[in-house]
Design a protein around this motif. Structure first.
Motif, mmCIF file in Angstrom:
data_model
loop_
_atom_site.group_PDB
_atom_site.id
_atom_site.type_symbol
_atom_site.label_atom_id
_atom_site.label_comp_id
_atom_site.label_asym_id
_atom_site.label_seq_id
_atom_site.Cartn_x
_atom_site.Cartn_y
_atom_site.Cartn_z
ATOM 1 N N TRP A 1 -4.955 -6.471 11.552
ATOM 2 C CA TRP A 1 -4.097 -6.613 12.745
ATOM 3 C C TRP A 1 -2.646 -6.224 12.428
ATOM 4 C CZ3 TRP A 1 0.106 -9.876 13.429
ATOM 5 C CH2 TRP A 1 0.625 -9.916 14.741
ATOM 6 N N GLU A 2 -2.155 -6.688 11.299
ATOM 7 C CA GLU A 2 -0.773 -6.374 10.910
ATOM 8 C C GLU A 2 -0.612 -4.879 10.683
ATOM 9 O OE1 GLU A 2 2.566 -5.488 8.430
ATOM 10 O OE2 GLU A 2 0.471 -5.328 7.760
ATOM 11 N N SER A 3 -1.665 -4.241 10.130
ATOM 12 C CA SER A 3 -1.598 -2.804 9.892
ATOM 13 C C SER A 3 -1.494 -2.026 11.191
ATOM 14 C CB SER A 3 -2.838 -2.360 9.110
ATOM 15 O OG SER A 3 -2.855 -0.950 8.989
ATOM 16 N N VAL A 4 -2.350 -2.457 12.174
ATOM 17 C CA VAL A 4 -2.314 -1.771 13.467
ATOM 18 C C VAL A 4 -0.952 -1.933 14.132
ATOM 19 C CG1 VAL A 4 -3.293 -1.730 15.785
ATOM 20 C CG2 VAL A 4 -4.799 -1.901 13.796
ATOM 21 N N SER A 5 -0.443 -3.177 14.116
ATOM 22 C CA SER A 5 0.860 -3.435 14.746
ATOM 23 C C SER A 5 1.962 -2.628 14.072
ATOM 24 C CB SER A 5 1.191 -4.927 14.684
ATOM 25 O OG SER A 5 0.225 -5.670 15.375
ATOM 26 N N SER A 6 1.917 -2.608 12.733
ATOM 27 C CA SER A 6 2.938 -1.880 11.983
ATOM 28 C C SER A 6 2.834 -0.380 12.264
ATOM 29 C CB SER A 6 2.783 -2.160 10.485
ATOM 30 O OG SER A 6 3.694 -1.386 9.737
ATOM 31 N N PHE A 7 1.582 0.088 12.338
ATOM 32 C CA PHE A 7 1.383 1.510 12.631
ATOM 33 C C PHE A 7 1.918 1.854 14.011
ATOM 34 C CE2 PHE A 7 -0.607 5.492 11.720
ATOM 35 C CZ PHE A 7 -0.939 6.014 12.954
ATOM 36 N N VAL B 1 11.364 10.307 10.030
ATOM 37 C CA VAL B 1 9.967 10.590 10.388
ATOM 38 C C VAL B 1 9.097 10.683 9.135
ATOM 39 C CG1 VAL B 1 8.432 12.334 11.369
ATOM 40 C CG2 VAL B 1 10.505 11.683 12.591
ATOM 41 N N ALA B 2 9.645 11.381 8.113
ATOM 42 C CA ALA B 2 8.877 11.515 6.866
ATOM 43 C C ALA B 2 8.635 10.143 6.221
ATOM 44 C CB ALA B 2 9.629 12.433 5.914
ATOM 45 N N ASN B 3 9.679 9.295 6.244
ATOM 46 C CA ASN B 3 9.522 7.955 5.659
ATOM 47 C C ASN B 3 8.510 7.125 6.436
ATOM 48 O OD1 ASN B 3 11.382 8.447 3.632
ATOM 49 N ND2 ASN B 3 13.125 7.686 4.839
ATOM 50 N N TYR B 4 8.576 7.232 7.776
ATOM 51 C CA TYR B 4 7.606 6.492 8.595
ATOM 52 C C TYR B 4 6.185 6.944 8.255
ATOM 53 C CZ TYR B 4 11.683 5.295 11.453
ATOM 54 O OH TYR B 4 12.884 4.855 11.894
ATOM 55 N N ARG B 5 5.979 8.264 8.120
ATOM 56 C CA ARG B 5 4.641 8.788 7.802
ATOM 57 C C ARG B 5 4.172 8.297 6.421
ATOM 58 N NH1 ARG B 5 2.354 9.983 12.441
ATOM 59 N NH2 ARG B 5 3.336 11.718 13.580
ATOM 60 N N LYS B 6 5.126 8.333 5.504
ATOM 61 C CA LYS B 6 4.751 7.922 4.148
ATOM 62 C C LYS B 6 4.351 6.452 4.107
ATOM 63 C CE LYS B 6 6.550 7.951 -0.580
ATOM 64 N NZ LYS B 6 7.715 8.284 -1.432
ATOM 65 N N GLU B 7 5.158 5.624 4.796
ATOM 66 C CA GLU B 7 4.824 4.198 4.841
ATOM 67 C C GLU B 7 3.479 3.963 5.530
ATOM 68 O OE1 GLU B 7 9.483 2.747 5.236
ATOM 69 O OE2 GLU B 7 8.016 2.270 6.792
ATOM 70 N N SER B 8 3.190 4.725 6.586
ATOM 71 C CA SER B 8 1.909 4.572 7.298
ATOM 72 C C SER B 8 0.743 4.936 6.392
ATOM 73 C CB SER B 8 1.898 5.453 8.550
ATOM 74 O OG SER B 8 2.852 5.001 9.485
ATOM 75 N N ASP B 9 0.940 6.013 5.593
ATOM 76 C CA ASP B 9 -0.152 6.439 4.698
ATOM 77 C C ASP B 9 -0.430 5.385 3.635
ATOM 78 O OD1 ASP B 9 0.898 9.946 4.760
ATOM 79 O OD2 ASP B 9 -0.414 8.777 6.115
ATOM 80 N N LEU B 10 0.645 4.817 3.063
ATOM 81 C CA LEU B 10 0.454 3.793 2.022
ATOM 82 C C LEU B 10 -0.219 2.546 2.603
ATOM 83 C CD1 LEU B 10 3.883 4.071 0.149
ATOM 84 C CD2 LEU B 10 1.638 4.832 -0.664
ATOM 85 N N HIS B 11 0.232 2.174 3.777
ATOM 86 C CA HIS B 11 -0.334 0.974 4.404
ATOM 87 C C HIS B 11 -1.797 1.201 4.772
ATOM 88 C CE1 HIS B 11 0.424 -2.957 6.107
ATOM 89 N NE2 HIS B 11 -0.272 -2.618 7.187
ATOM 90 N N ASP C 1 -3.940 3.097 3.268
ATOM 91 C CA ASP C 1 -4.750 3.082 2.052
ATOM 92 C C ASP C 1 -5.063 1.648 1.620
ATOM 93 O OD1 ASP C 1 -5.884 4.531 -0.302
ATOM 94 O OD2 ASP C 1 -4.337 3.375 -1.345
ATOM 95 N N ARG C 2 -4.053 0.788 1.734
ATOM 96 C CA ARG C 2 -4.251 -0.604 1.350
ATOM 97 C C ARG C 2 -5.277 -1.301 2.260
ATOM 98 N NH1 ARG C 2 1.005 -3.975 1.836
ATOM 99 N NH2 ARG C 2 0.397 -3.778 4.039
ATOM 100 N N VAL C 3 -5.204 -0.998 3.558
ATOM 101 C CA VAL C 3 -6.139 -1.613 4.506
ATOM 102 C C VAL C 3 -7.568 -1.177 4.200
ATOM 103 C CG1 VAL C 3 -6.849 -1.653 6.925
ATOM 104 C CG2 VAL C 3 -4.448 -1.945 6.297
#
Length: 610
Positions: free
Chosen positions: A26-32, A167-177, A179-181
């Motif tokens: 849930w946190e991943s979806v919200s963060s995404f 935008v690049a940072n947002y994408r990078k953070e989304s990719d890392l998150h 992967d963890r999920v």
């Protein structure tokens, strides 16, 4: 019994794991979702930045089009672009109201935009005021506007870089998150099928959100492509070898080709004339080194063989090592501007030719005037001399009629001599250099009044008001006052109580002086004859004169860039006006100016004011 606690422990562990998986999912979806909102927000800001830059360039295009052609059709897009660019800045400020960095950039951008707009408006104003603006002044204004535009582009580039980085940072953070999920979900699969089902449910929700974001991204991409393809200017990119790798539909339309005939097939220089190709080959190597090219003019050849001109601006896209990858190039169609420029140059050549012919004819006319006046003076002196000898030495042997006729001869020779003098004066007024300075017109008018009184024994009153100072040649302006006052004195000689007044006032960038009298006056329908050579509205017997005095006034005032006019009524008097332009030279400046030096001083004063 022992399994039950274990089972409970496993169930509890499973529940904890499922809860953890559920919470993390849930946190991943919200963060995404939050990051996607931020990405969309950044794209929206970049879109508005691009629109604002387009409007700022439209301002410059409209101003330059009007400045070069004088056509008011350029002012409408120019004014519209000003309004839209200001609106875009306000919209961007609203979009970034919680972003101090971008707010600071926008404040700087707004300041630069307004200052640059001041220069553009100055260019428009000069073009409206002068039919052929001063080239040095025009170049100065264009350089100032260009300098601010370069700084504006620098600020815009900084803003774009900031948003792109975000935008690049947002994408990078989304990719890392993400992967963890996935690792947590995999662990849930190993622990329990229930956890797997729950994890799949949450994964489905996440994928759905991701799909929505992708759809939104595709929509935005289509909008960007539409903006790119149908922009009012040409866009293209070339690689390090000059091969066309991208081109918008606007530029394709100009060239007359389809995309498949150009992209990856043709080199940029293949569309140019030989002369423009040489310029391109010289500039391209410099461009790859410097990373920027500004305002280079190229002549292109369409597919059907016709030609058009375009102004090229480009920046370089480099790889991580600083190597040249692609160009980001913009073309503006300037065919009409080039055609208008050629017309202007041709007209300038024609005017120069006519001016040279006129100068030669004026020299011939001056020589002719001198020769005629010199040749006429000798027989006039002889006629007058022999007439005087006859009257003085042989007058006793002549009857009254003969003496009267000899008197008429002498009067006409004197009149002819005065006419020759006036013609020479008129000729000198047209060629004497102007020595301009600030002149005390009140003192000058009073001096002329004194001279008129001595010559004419005028018995009436002449009132001289407090006259504004004028910038001009004091000796020639004295001649203007002298001629106009003499004219008023002459035409009030039959008035019972003659009155003459001299007044002046500043109005609309010029100083207007007037000489009024209550004398003979004139019919306004004959007004156009007043300032012509040998044009007279009254008979020689009523009011003697040569008919040249007002023509001299007209020539002197015209050489100062002013105007001469008059109003009057028969038997009620007349008022003669003349105006002298007010220059941008301070009134406390006592330096004398002539010819080109005056233009330079005027331009320097304008520079200081700006």
């Amino acid at each position: 019994m022992e399994r039950k606690p274990l089972l409970v422990s496993v169930v509890l562990l499973a529940l904890v794991m499922m809860g953890s998986v559920a919470f993390i999912s849930w946190e991943s979806v919200s963060s995404f979702a939050r990051r996607e909102e931020l990405v969309s927000h950044s794209y929206l800001i970049m879109t508005n930045i691009n629109r604002m830059l387009s409007f700022l360039e439209d301002e410059e295009t409209g101003e330059r089009g009007y400045f070069i052609t004088g056509s008011s059709s350029y002012l409408t897009p120019y004014s519209e672009a000003i309004k839209r660019s200001r609106n875009e800045i306000l919209l961007l400020k609203n979009l970034t109201r919680d972003d101090p960095f971008q707010q600071k950039n926008l404040d700087e951008l707004q300041s630069l935009s307004e200052r640059r707009l001041t220069y553009l408006k100055a260019g428009v104003s000069i073009r409206q005021k002068y039919r052929t603006p001063d080239p040095e002044q025009s170049l100065l204004i264009m350089d100032l506007a260009k300098s601010d535009m370069d700084r504006i582009r620098s600020v815009i580039k900084r803003m774009r870089s900031e948003e792109s980085l975000r935008v690049a940072n947002y994408r990078k953070e989304s990719d890392l998150h993400s992967d963890r999920v996935h690792r947590v979900i995999l662990a849930g699969y190993l622990l329990a099928s229930a956890m797997i089902m729950i994890s799949l449910a949450f994964l489905f929700r996440e994928l759905s959100a991701h799909e929505r974001a992708e759809r939104e991204n595709r929509r935005l991409t289509r909008e960007y492509e539409d903006l790119y393809d149908y922009a009012p200017c040409g866009y293209h990119s070339i690689d390090k070898n000059g091969l066309m790798v991208r081109i918008n539909k606007t530029e394709l339309g100009w060239l007359g080709y389809e995309a498949h005939e150009v992209v990856g097939v043709k080199h940029y220089h293949e569309f140019m004339t030989p002369a423009s190709r040489e310029v391109y080959e010289r500039e391209f190597d410099r461009f790859k080194e410097s990373g920027m090219v500004r305002d280079v003019e190229f002549e292109f050849v369409r597919k059907d063989g016709s030609h058009f001109w375009a102004l090229s601006n480009a920046t370089a896209i480099r790889d991580l090592k600083g190597g040249f990858l692609l160009s980001r190039s913009v073309l503006i169609d300037i065919t009409d501007r080039i055609r208008d420029r050629k017309v202007i140059l041709d007209l300038n050549d024609l005017l120069s030719s006519h001016a040279k012919e006129l100068e030669e004819k004026n020299k011939e006319l001056e020589g002719f005037t001198y020769s005629v006046s010199h040749d006429l003076r000798s027989p006039l002196r002889a006629i007058d001399g022999f007439s005087r000898i006859l009257m003085e030495d042989y007058g006793k042997g002549l009857d009254r009629e003969a003496m009267r006729l000899l008197g008429i001869v002498r009067e006409n020779t004197a009149r002819m001599s005065q006419l020759i003098d006036d013609l020479l004066t008129l000729s000198r007024m047209g060629k004497a250099p102007l020595e301009k300075r600030w002149v005390d017109m009140t003192s000058l008018a009073k001096k002329a009044v004194g001279e008129v009184g001595v010559v004419s024994s005028f018995s009436g009153s002449i009132l001289v008001g407090d006259l504004p100072r004028a910038f001009g040649d004091s000796s020639l302006l004295f001649q203007v006052f002298l001629n106009l006052l003499s004219n008023s004195v002459k035409f009030t000689q039959k008035t019972e109580s003659p009155r003459i007044s001299v007044e002046g006032q500043k109005r609309d960038g010029e100083v207007v002086y007037s000489i009024s009298d209550n004398g003979e006056g004139f019919e306004m329908k004959y007004y156009k004859k007043l300032f012509g050579v040998f044009q007279r509205l009254h008979s020689q017997e009523d009011f003697p004169g040569t008919g040249v005095g007002l023509a001299i006034v007209h020539r002197i005032v015209s050489r100062h860039g002013g105007r001469v006019w008059a109003v009057g009524k028969p038997k009620e008097g007349a008022t003669f006006f003349f105006s002298i332009p007010v220059p941008l030279v301070p009134e406390d400046d006592q330096e004398t100016f002539s010819g080109r030096s005056l233009e330079t001083a005027t331009m320097d004063t304008r520079e200081d004011a700006s």
